[in-house]
Scaffold this motif. Sequence first.
Motif, PDB file in Angstrom:
ATOM      1  N   LYS A 245      -2.598  40.690 -43.571  1.00  0.00           N
ATOM      2  CA  LYS A 245      -1.704  41.030 -42.459  1.00  0.00           C
ATOM      3  C   LYS A 245      -0.454  41.771 -42.919  1.00  0.00           C
ATOM      4  O   LYS A 245       0.060  42.615 -42.184  1.00  0.00           O
TER       5      LYS A 245
ATOM      6  N   THR B 274       7.563  38.422 -42.515  1.00  0.00           N
ATOM      7  CA  THR B 274       8.375  37.202 -42.351  1.00  0.00           C
ATOM      8  C   THR B 274       8.034  36.129 -43.394  1.00  0.00           C
ATOM      9  O   THR B 274       8.820  35.213 -43.615  1.00  0.00           O
TER      10      THR B 274
ATOM     11  N   ARG C 219       9.580  32.561 -48.339  1.00  0.00           N
ATOM     12  CA  ARG C 219       9.474  32.603 -49.799  1.00  0.00           C
ATOM     13  C   ARG C 219      10.877  32.655 -50.417  1.00  0.00           C
ATOM     14  O   ARG C 219      11.150  31.999 -51.426  1.00  0.00           O
TER      15      ARG C 219
ATOM     16  N   ARG D 263      13.000  26.424 -39.705  1.00  0.00           N
ATOM     17  CA  ARG D 263      12.424  27.468 -38.849  1.00  0.00           C
ATOM     18  C   ARG D 263      13.443  27.919 -37.799  1.00  0.00           C
ATOM     19  O   ARG D 263      13.622  29.108 -37.563  1.00  0.00           O
TER      20      ARG D 263
ATOM     21  N   ARG E 186       3.173  33.989 -39.153  1.00  0.00           N
ATOM     22  CA  ARG E 186       2.277  32.950 -38.640  1.00  0.00           C
ATOM     23  C   ARG E 186       2.514  32.661 -37.166  1.00  0.00           C
ATOM     24  O   ARG E 186       1.620  32.236 -36.458  1.00  0.00           O
ATOM     25  N   ASP E 187       3.779  32.855 -36.737  1.00  0.00           N
ATOM     26  CA  ASP E 187       4.169  32.417 -35.388  1.00  0.00           C
ATOM     27  C   ASP E 187       4.883  33.534 -34.630  1.00  0.00           C
ATOM     28  O   ASP E 187       5.671  33.254 -33.740  1.00  0.00           O
TER      29      ASP E 187
ATOM     30  N   ASP F  89      -0.465  24.977 -42.882  1.00  0.00           N
ATOM     31  CA  ASP F  89       0.125  25.880 -41.888  1.00  0.00           C
ATOM     32  C   ASP F  89      -0.450  25.624 -40.486  1.00  0.00           C
ATOM     33  O   ASP F  89       0.243  25.765 -39.480  1.00  0.00           O
TER      34      ASP F  89
ATOM     35  N   ARG G 181       0.844  21.746 -39.074  1.00  0.00           N
ATOM     36  CA  ARG G 181       2.226  21.288 -38.957  1.00  0.00           C
ATOM     37  C   ARG G 181       2.572  21.207 -37.470  1.00  0.00           C
ATOM     38  O   ARG G 181       2.061  21.988 -36.645  1.00  0.00           O
TER      39      ARG G 181
END
Length: 212
Positions: free
Chosen positions: A13, A31, A36, A91, A113-114, A167, A170
């Motif tokens: 991605k 992101t 990281r 987050r 991811r979101d 991932d 959660r």
Amino acid sequence: MIIAIDGPAASGKGTLGKRLAHHYHFRHLDTGVIYRAVAKAVLDDGAAIDDETAALAAAMELDPEKFGDPVLKTQGIGDAASVVSAFPRVREALVSFQRQFAAEPPGAVLDGRDIGTVICPDADVKIFVVADPVVRARRRTLEARARGEDADEALVLADILKRDERDRNRPVAPLKPASDAHLLDNSHLDIEGGVRAAIAIVEAVRAGRQRV
Ligand code: DC
């Protein structure tokens, strides 16, 4: 225009996001690099990676100037990023940075991811990239070796599966496709094929809009 690209670790991605942004002359934000960078800051401070207070402090002092550090790409930091990214307050502290990036003209591609579910739920186009874990492990191993790192494919696969599990499960912002995301399976596509497929999705969405 905002394009959201989500997907699991090593799904391609990031490369896709960069290439799409280049194609449309949009800005690009990977992101994963944010999480990281937070993980690296925690470790650099000598704190434990599951120290939520240290992770929150690192998130609040985020320095985008450090996003280019090649150490951020390593597997160890990726694994640590998966741990700090599970803390809801970490987050939350990173939401406004991402939304501000997305809102600036002329348009943006964000991958993570979101993005389609939480950060930019109103993104114009949402793409959810998937690929067979075995294929992802193979690609990630070759990338690591190209960087001169020693990589064992079986360990890389185990890491990918562990990270996917963490991932996906959660409680906050789990990895899952938005209900209006377009799935792109790149298990059997090379980079060019994946880019073409993503552009076709964006163009189909645009054409659909123009007809309405
Ligand atoms: O995409 P990546 O491998 O660089 O991401 C590293 C970790 O960061 C990943 O395991 C989960 C987390 N992450 C996240 O929770 N949300 C994002 N939008 C991007 C990454």
